[in-house]
Scaffold this active site. Structure first.
Site, PDB file in Angstrom:
ATOM      1  N   HIS A 123       1.139  -1.363  -0.145  1.00 27.34           N
ATOM      2  CA  HIS A 123      -0.154  -0.048   0.028  1.00 27.34           C
ATOM      3  C   HIS A 123       0.964   1.178  -0.011  1.00 27.34           C
ATOM      4  O   HIS A 123       1.922   1.319   0.383  1.00 27.34           O
ATOM      5  CB  HIS A 123      -0.656  -0.063   1.209  1.00 27.34           C
ATOM      6  CG  HIS A 123      -1.931   0.913   1.453  1.00 27.34           C
ATOM      7  ND1 HIS A 123      -1.677   2.231   1.733  1.00 27.34           N
ATOM      8  CD2 HIS A 123      -3.252   0.671   1.269  1.00 27.34           C
ATOM      9  CE1 HIS A 123      -2.920   2.979   1.775  1.00 27.34           C
ATOM     10  NE2 HIS A 123      -3.985   2.031   1.513  1.00 27.34           N
ATOM     11  N   ASP A 199       3.232  -5.090   8.214  1.00 29.46           N
ATOM     12  CA  ASP A 199       1.962  -4.168   8.113  1.00 29.46           C
ATOM     13  C   ASP A 199       0.901  -5.108   8.173  1.00 29.46           C
ATOM     14  O   ASP A 199       0.442  -5.721   7.253  1.00 29.46           O
ATOM     15  CB  ASP A 199       1.990  -3.399   6.907  1.00 29.46           C
ATOM     16  CG  ASP A 199       0.608  -2.651   6.486  1.00 29.46           C
ATOM     17  OD1 ASP A 199      -0.377  -2.902   7.268  1.00 29.46           O
ATOM     18  OD2 ASP A 199       0.724  -2.040   5.400  1.00 29.46           O
ATOM     19  N   GLN A 202      -4.516  -5.375   6.972  1.00 29.86           N
ATOM     20  CA  GLN A 202      -5.368  -6.250   6.592  1.00 29.86           C
ATOM     21  C   GLN A 202      -5.303  -7.672   7.065  1.00 29.86           C
ATOM     22  O   GLN A 202      -6.358  -8.387   7.068  1.00 29.86           O
ATOM     23  CB  GLN A 202      -5.157  -6.466   4.963  1.00 29.86           C
ATOM     24  CG  GLN A 202      -5.242  -5.132   4.109  1.00 29.86           C
ATOM     25  CD  GLN A 202      -6.431  -4.719   4.039  1.00 29.86           C
ATOM     26  OE1 GLN A 202      -7.517  -5.429   4.421  1.00 29.86           O
ATOM     27  NE2 GLN A 202      -6.987  -3.497   3.663  1.00 29.86           N
ATOM     28  N   LYS A 225     -10.491  -1.050  10.849  1.00 30.13           N
ATOM     29  CA  LYS A 225     -10.447  -2.311   9.660  1.00 30.13           C
ATOM     30  C   LYS A 225     -10.797  -3.492  10.500  1.00 30.13           C
ATOM     31  O   LYS A 225     -10.857  -4.520   9.858  1.00 30.13           O
ATOM     32  CB  LYS A 225      -9.180  -2.285   9.068  1.00 30.13           C
ATOM     33  CG  LYS A 225      -8.879  -1.180   7.944  1.00 30.13           C
ATOM     34  CD  LYS A 225      -7.757  -1.686   6.925  1.00 30.13           C
ATOM     35  CE  LYS A 225      -7.191  -0.489   6.309  1.00 30.13           C
ATOM     36  NZ  LYS A 225      -7.940  -0.093   5.110  1.00 30.13           N
ATOM     37  N   CYS A 365      -4.612   2.283  -3.782  1.00 29.41           N
ATOM     38  CA  CYS A 365      -3.446   2.776  -3.155  1.00 29.41           C
ATOM     39  C   CYS A 365      -2.309   1.895  -3.467  1.00 29.41           C
ATOM     40  O   CYS A 365      -1.565   1.774  -2.594  1.00 29.41           O
ATOM     41  CB  CYS A 365      -3.753   3.025  -1.728  1.00 29.41           C
ATOM     42  SG  CYS A 365      -5.042   4.325  -1.154  1.00 29.41           S
TER      43      CYS A 365
HETATM   44  C1  LIG Z   1      -2.241  -3.040   3.614  1.00 31.49           C
HETATM   45  C2  LIG Z   1      -2.387  -1.693   4.139  1.00 31.49           C
HETATM   46  N1  LIG Z   1      -1.495  -0.923   4.841  1.00 31.49           N
HETATM   47  C3  LIG Z   1      -2.064   0.309   5.206  1.00 31.49           C
HETATM   48  C4  LIG Z   1      -3.195   0.717   4.956  1.00 31.49           C
HETATM   49  C5  LIG Z   1      -3.391   2.409   5.522  1.00 31.49           C
HETATM   50  O1  LIG Z   1      -4.337   2.258   6.597  1.00 31.49           O
HETATM   51  P1  LIG Z   1      -4.927   3.554   7.170  1.00 31.49           P
HETATM   52  O2  LIG Z   1      -5.552   3.968   6.065  1.00 31.49           O
HETATM   53  O3  LIG Z   1      -5.925   3.186   8.201  1.00 31.49           O
HETATM   54  O4  LIG Z   1      -3.844   4.241   7.621  1.00 31.49           O
HETATM   55  C6  LIG Z   1      -4.148   0.192   4.519  1.00 31.49           C
HETATM   56  C7  LIG Z   1      -5.319   0.679   4.099  1.00 31.49           C
HETATM   57  O5  LIG Z   1      -6.171   0.255   3.328  1.00 31.49           O
HETATM   58  C8  LIG Z   1      -3.781  -1.084   3.893  1.00 31.49           C
HETATM   59  O6  LIG Z   1      -4.610  -1.866   3.089  1.00 31.49           O
END
Ligand SMILES: Cc1ncc(COP(=O)(O)O)c(C=O)c1O
Length: 410
Positions: A123, A199, A202, A225, A365
């Site tokens: 992302h 990270d 998900q 999430k 993203c």
């Molecule tokens: C794999 C991953 N990392 C980071 C993020 C960023 O999350 P946030 O927008 O809650 O900071 C997302 C958001 O969709 C994501 O899917």
């Protein structure tokens, strides 16, 4: 499995009673954000009705109550991920802020030509903070590339070498749903004295994540999430690593002493939590963890596997749909990205909305991944515990009709 014990989780989520375009809401945008059970909404409301105060600052009863609720939430997170102590848990705004904090605070230790290794499916939140420090400090930003099944080929692991300073990787891709072998990556990173950042944005809502088991040095995720509120995220870090990192944001509540021209900073985790903290977010996150734990992550995972298997099987029967990511469903979570031949993903998503279905269309993203896959965008559906087989049936029925809406025979 959840369906076998005949529990209707939809009842716990007031928003799922909503009608969208005259249809029952079928919420399949869970990878973007999840809906909130009544227990989370009530916990936040109760906080404001009965306990609101500025934590860590006052001697008055409400401030003490707010502090104690904030700390209870940290304890819940600590237990949820099997950390050693609440000092290893830092509350941030979201995964994005946790990753920015890490990139900023770890960069002091990086020297020219040190390598930072990411996966091509990251992302933007797990690319841009590293890209900025790579540019500033002349570091090398490298990528692990995936194969046509969305998995990491063995040869790509050879990119983790003694030059690698840090590996930062999502445990589950928000586009392909691939679950990467994080324990193996962490082991190789540590054999090469590299730091591993996981990270878990998900993965943690859907799978049991144990920071000791995967030996994560750092782990990030967002409450929204995983049934919790927006505006609160988590950064877990091993204490001895956090202890050596400078603060990211500066301000109230994170200092030891401040003089006119100098300052010393508080211990971890306070050093990383500048300003008034999001107590209602922490309270909501704890309520979300309590809800998830009552059901059990193993049950949630099994339920989503069943939904994903059914959805993939039915979607594959529709000749004009192309699905991306692993076809070995053992390697995939409940996220399905796809395209409908000749139809722009935004049109597909808009047509699905007319059936009451919430989906997502775009690059998610993940522009580097989309470019690597020669795609501009895709449609994505993603499942959670409150989805059921009927939701998938509504989706399949709508998908069978998408092309007809735009004048194609079938
Ligand atoms: C794999 C991953 N990392 C980071 C993020 C960023 O999350 P946030 O927008 O809650 O900071 C997302 C958001 O969709 C994501 O899917």
């Amino acid at each position: 499995m959840i369906d076998k014990i005949k529990v209707n989780f939809k009842e716990d989520f007031p928003i799922l009673e909503k009608k969208v375009n005259g249809r029952r809401l079928v919420y399949l945008d869970n990878a973007a954000t999840t809906q909130k059970p009544k227990s989370v909404i009530d916990a936040i409301s109760d906080y404001y009705k009965n306990h609101n105060g500025n934590p860590h600052r006052g001697a008055h009863s409400l401030s003490v109550e707010a502090t104690s609720l904030y700390d209870d939430a940290k304890e819940a997170v600590k237990n949820f991920i099997n950390a050693d102590s609440i000092d290893e848990i830092i509350f941030t705004k979201n995964s994005t802020e946790s990753l920015n904090l890490l990139a900023y605070s770890l960069s002091e230790d990086f020297k020219e030509n040190d390598e930072i290794l990411l996966c091509i499916s990251e992302h933007h939140s797990n690319i841009l903070p590293w890209m900025r420090i790579a540019k500033e400090k002349n570091l090398k930003l490298k990528y692990i590339y995936i194969d046509e099944n969305g998995s990491i080929p063995e040869s790509e692991y050879e990119k983790i070498t003694k030059k690698t300073k840090l590996v930062s990787i999502a445990q589950m891709s928000n586009v392909l749903g691939t679950i990467y072998p994080i324990k193996k990556i962490s082991k190789i990173a540590h054999e090469n004295d590299a730091i591993i950042v996981v990270d878990a944005a998900q993965s943690i809502p859907h799978l049991k994540v144990d920071v000791k088991d995967i030996d994560a040095d750092f782990l990030v995720f967002s409450a929204h999430k995983m049934l919790g509120p927006m505006g609160i995220g988590v950064l877990y870090g091993k204490k001895h690593l956090l202890d050596n990192m400078p603060p990211f944001l500066l301000g109230g509540d994170m200092i030891e002493y401040v003089y006119e021209n100098d300052a010393t900073f508080a211990e971890v985790p306070f050093r990383f939590e500048a300003g008034t903290q999001n107590v209602e977010g922490a309270v909501g996150l704890k309520a979300a963890i309590d809800y998830i734990e009552k059901i059990g992550l193993q049950n949630i995972e099994a339920h989503e596997k069943m939904l994903t298997e059914y959805a993939v099987k039915e979607m594959l029967k529709i000749p004009y749909i192309e699905i991306y990511g692993p076809m070995d469903l053992e390697k995939r979570g409940g996220i399905i990205s796809f395209n409908v031949k000749d139809i722009h993903p935004h049109d597909v998503s808009t047509i699905l909305d007319s059936y009451g279905i919430a989906s997502r269309a775009g690059h998610h993203c993940c522009q580097p991944l989309m470019r690597y896959m020669n795609l501009n965008s895709s449609v994505r559906v993603s499942f959670y515990l409150y989805n059921n087989m009927e939701d998938i049936d509504v989706l399949i029925d709508a998908l069978k009709n998408v092309r007809k809406w735009l004048g194609y025979g079938s």
